[in-house]
Design a protein around this motif. Structure first.
Motif, PDB file in Angstrom:
ATOM      1  N   VAL A  35       4.514 -45.477  16.651  1.00  0.00           N
ATOM      2  CA  VAL A  35       4.959 -44.306  15.870  1.00  0.00           C
ATOM      3  C   VAL A  35       4.463 -44.504  14.447  1.00  0.00           C
ATOM      4  O   VAL A  35       4.746 -45.550  13.906  1.00  0.00           O
ATOM      5  CB  VAL A  35       6.402 -43.934  16.043  1.00  0.00           C
ATOM      6  CG1 VAL A  35       6.677 -42.863  15.083  1.00  0.00           C
ATOM      7  CG2 VAL A  35       6.917 -43.935  17.391  1.00  0.00           C
ATOM      8  N   GLN A  36       3.576 -43.449  13.892  1.00  0.00           N
ATOM      9  CA  GLN A  36       3.039 -43.587  12.771  1.00  0.00           C
ATOM     10  C   GLN A  36       4.233 -42.952  11.623  1.00  0.00           C
ATOM     11  O   GLN A  36       4.819 -41.931  11.871  1.00  0.00           O
ATOM     12  CB  GLN A  36       1.986 -42.843  12.539  1.00  0.00           C
ATOM     13  CG  GLN A  36       0.737 -43.193  13.415  1.00  0.00           C
ATOM     14  CD  GLN A  36       0.217 -44.751  12.727  1.00  0.00           C
ATOM     15  OE1 GLN A  36       0.263 -44.856  11.759  1.00  0.00           O
ATOM     16  NE2 GLN A  36      -0.102 -45.528  13.681  1.00  0.00           N
ATOM     17  N   THR A  37       4.350 -43.899  10.456  1.00  0.00           N
ATOM     18  CA  THR A  37       5.396 -43.189   9.654  1.00  0.00           C
ATOM     19  C   THR A  37       4.581 -42.530   8.280  1.00  0.00           C
ATOM     20  O   THR A  37       3.144 -42.763   8.144  1.00  0.00           O
ATOM     21  CB  THR A  37       6.112 -44.450   9.021  1.00  0.00           C
ATOM     22  OG1 THR A  37       5.307 -45.189   8.544  1.00  0.00           O
ATOM     23  CG2 THR A  37       6.947 -45.070  10.085  1.00  0.00           C
ATOM     24  N   GLN A  38       5.149 -41.595   7.734  1.00  0.00           N
ATOM     25  CA  GLN A  38       4.581 -41.281   6.507  1.00  0.00           C
ATOM     26  C   GLN A  38       4.020 -42.224   5.379  1.00  0.00           C
ATOM     27  O   GLN A  38       4.853 -43.116   5.292  1.00  0.00           O
ATOM     28  CB  GLN A  38       5.160 -40.034   5.764  1.00  0.00           C
ATOM     29  CG  GLN A  38       5.690 -39.048   6.672  1.00  0.00           C
ATOM     30  CD  GLN A  38       6.603 -38.136   6.095  1.00  0.00           C
ATOM     31  OE1 GLN A  38       7.143 -38.469   4.888  1.00  0.00           O
ATOM     32  NE2 GLN A  38       6.915 -37.119   6.624  1.00  0.00           N
ATOM     33  N   PRO A  39       2.781 -42.238   4.887  1.00  0.00           N
ATOM     34  CA  PRO A  39       2.336 -43.153   3.845  1.00  0.00           C
ATOM     35  C   PRO A  39       3.450 -43.136   2.650  1.00  0.00           C
ATOM     36  O   PRO A  39       3.527 -42.040   2.110  1.00  0.00           O
ATOM     37  CB  PRO A  39       1.004 -42.967   3.649  1.00  0.00           C
ATOM     38  CG  PRO A  39       0.776 -41.517   4.085  1.00  0.00           C
ATOM     39  CD  PRO A  39       1.947 -41.132   5.044  1.00  0.00           C
ATOM     40  N   HIS A  40       3.699 -44.231   2.231  1.00  0.00           N
ATOM     41  CA  HIS A  40       4.559 -44.242   0.953  1.00  0.00           C
ATOM     42  C   HIS A  40       3.519 -44.613  -0.393  1.00  0.00           C
ATOM     43  O   HIS A  40       2.687 -45.292  -0.145  1.00  0.00           O
ATOM     44  CB  HIS A  40       5.630 -45.266   1.020  1.00  0.00           C
ATOM     45  CG  HIS A  40       6.772 -44.789   2.072  1.00  0.00           C
ATOM     46  ND1 HIS A  40       7.508 -43.839   2.038  1.00  0.00           N
ATOM     47  CD2 HIS A  40       7.089 -45.403   3.091  1.00  0.00           C
ATOM     48  CE1 HIS A  40       8.193 -43.764   3.073  1.00  0.00           C
ATOM     49  NE2 HIS A  40       7.766 -44.872   3.888  1.00  0.00           N
ATOM     50  N   ASP A  41       4.112 -44.238  -1.507  1.00  0.00           N
ATOM     51  CA  ASP A  41       3.361 -44.800  -2.613  1.00  0.00           C
ATOM     52  C   ASP A  41       3.491 -46.269  -2.945  1.00  0.00           C
ATOM     53  O   ASP A  41       4.565 -46.937  -2.528  1.00  0.00           O
ATOM     54  CB  ASP A  41       4.135 -43.893  -3.857  1.00  0.00           C
ATOM     55  CG  ASP A  41       3.342 -44.195  -5.227  1.00  0.00           C
ATOM     56  OD1 ASP A  41       2.320 -44.671  -4.951  1.00  0.00           O
ATOM     57  OD2 ASP A  41       3.990 -43.891  -6.164  1.00  0.00           O
ATOM     58  N   ARG A  42       2.364 -46.763  -3.061  1.00  0.00           N
ATOM     59  CA  ARG A  42       2.235 -48.120  -3.235  1.00  0.00           C
ATOM     60  C   ARG A  42       3.169 -48.880  -4.362  1.00  0.00           C
ATOM     61  O   ARG A  42       3.622 -49.989  -4.270  1.00  0.00           O
ATOM     62  CB  ARG A  42       0.788 -48.618  -3.729  1.00  0.00           C
ATOM     63  CG  ARG A  42       0.544 -49.957  -3.742  1.00  0.00           C
ATOM     64  CD  ARG A  42      -0.825 -50.350  -3.651  1.00  0.00           C
ATOM     65  NE  ARG A  42      -0.994 -51.753  -3.831  1.00  0.00           N
ATOM     66  CZ  ARG A  42      -2.421 -52.139  -3.700  1.00  0.00           C
ATOM     67  NH1 ARG A  42      -3.334 -51.776  -3.459  1.00  0.00           N
ATOM     68  NH2 ARG A  42      -2.288 -53.432  -3.412  1.00  0.00           N
ATOM     69  N   VAL A  81       6.172 -47.846  -5.098  1.00  0.00           N
ATOM     70  CA  VAL A  81       7.524 -47.882  -4.793  1.00  0.00           C
ATOM     71  C   VAL A  81       7.465 -49.094  -3.978  1.00  0.00           C
ATOM     72  O   VAL A  81       8.649 -49.992  -4.125  1.00  0.00           O
ATOM     73  CB  VAL A  81       7.732 -46.665  -3.747  1.00  0.00           C
ATOM     74  CG1 VAL A  81       9.181 -47.100  -2.966  1.00  0.00           C
ATOM     75  CG2 VAL A  81       7.741 -45.486  -4.487  1.00  0.00           C
ATOM     76  N   ASN A  82       6.586 -49.678  -3.157  1.00  0.00           N
ATOM     77  CA  ASN A  82       6.520 -51.085  -2.482  1.00  0.00           C
ATOM     78  C   ASN A  82       6.786 -52.160  -3.707  1.00  0.00           C
ATOM     79  O   ASN A  82       7.458 -52.951  -3.304  1.00  0.00           O
ATOM     80  CB  ASN A  82       5.601 -51.230  -1.441  1.00  0.00           C
ATOM     81  CG  ASN A  82       5.676 -50.205  -0.412  1.00  0.00           C
ATOM     82  OD1 ASN A  82       6.862 -49.689  -0.036  1.00  0.00           O
ATOM     83  ND2 ASN A  82       4.800 -50.039   0.296  1.00  0.00           N
ATOM     84  N   GLN A  83       6.007 -51.915  -4.471  1.00  0.00           N
ATOM     85  CA  GLN A  83       5.906 -53.209  -5.613  1.00  0.00           C
ATOM     86  C   GLN A  83       7.017 -52.936  -6.279  1.00  0.00           C
ATOM     87  O   GLN A  83       7.415 -54.178  -6.632  1.00  0.00           O
ATOM     88  CB  GLN A  83       4.558 -52.730  -6.557  1.00  0.00           C
ATOM     89  CG  GLN A  83       3.274 -52.903  -5.859  1.00  0.00           C
ATOM     90  CD  GLN A  83       2.075 -52.603  -6.944  1.00  0.00           C
ATOM     91  OE1 GLN A  83       2.459 -51.994  -7.852  1.00  0.00           O
ATOM     92  NE2 GLN A  83       0.940 -52.920  -6.451  1.00  0.00           N
ATOM     93  N   ILE A  84       7.724 -51.854  -6.682  1.00  0.00           N
ATOM     94  CA  ILE A  84       8.890 -52.015  -7.529  1.00  0.00           C
ATOM     95  C   ILE A  84      10.077 -52.593  -6.609  1.00  0.00           C
ATOM     96  O   ILE A  84      10.779 -53.550  -6.908  1.00  0.00           O
ATOM     97  CB  ILE A  84       9.371 -50.521  -7.884  1.00  0.00           C
ATOM     98  CG1 ILE A  84       8.322 -50.458  -8.942  1.00  0.00           C
ATOM     99  CG2 ILE A  84      10.830 -50.650  -8.603  1.00  0.00           C
ATOM    100  CD1 ILE A  84       8.552 -48.813  -9.346  1.00  0.00           C
ATOM    101  N   ALA A  85      10.073 -52.412  -5.431  1.00  0.00           N
ATOM    102  CA  ALA A  85      10.979 -52.869  -4.378  1.00  0.00           C
ATOM    103  C   ALA A  85      11.005 -54.459  -4.164  1.00  0.00           C
ATOM    104  O   ALA A  85      12.081 -54.955  -4.411  1.00  0.00           O
ATOM    105  CB  ALA A  85      10.719 -52.231  -3.077  1.00  0.00           C
ATOM    106  N   MET A  86       9.523 -55.102  -4.120  1.00  0.00           N
ATOM    107  CA  MET A  86       9.327 -56.247  -4.008  1.00  0.00           C
ATOM    108  C   MET A  86       9.915 -57.040  -5.297  1.00  0.00           C
ATOM    109  O   MET A  86      10.276 -58.191  -5.397  1.00  0.00           O
ATOM    110  CB  MET A  86       8.010 -56.584  -3.840  1.00  0.00           C
ATOM    111  CG  MET A  86       7.462 -58.040  -3.666  1.00  0.00           C
ATOM    112  SD  MET A  86       8.463 -58.771  -2.398  1.00  0.00           S
ATOM    113  CE  MET A  86       7.514 -57.993  -0.739  1.00  0.00           C
TER     114      MET A  86
END
Length: 65
Positions: free
Chosen positions: A24-31, A33-38
């Motif tokens: 199942v493909q998910t919607q692409p997220h802003d990069r 957001v992933n960097q801030i989460a990490m």
């Protein structure tokens, strides 16, 4: 940004498994957001490690006269 979690049902877990497997493909997220989460995860782990280290250090107590 608030992330809405689905209900914890067997169907929801199956959907998560299919997303991980790539079925199942998910919607692409802003990069960013992933960097801030990490970054927040690393900061949280660092703070937890620092707190645990502070609690386990030996405290030198002067004897009362």
């Amino acid at each position: 940004m608030i992330i809405r979690l689905g209900r914890l049902t067997p169907g929801y877990f199956r959907l998560l498994q299919r997303q991980v497997a790539g079925e199942v493909q998910t919607q692409p997220h802003d990069r960013t957001v992933n960097q801030i989460a990490m970054m927040l995860a690393i900061m949280g782990l660092s703070l937890s490690y620092y707190s645990a280290k502070q609690m386990t250090e030996k405290v030198h107590v002067q004897p009362a006269p």
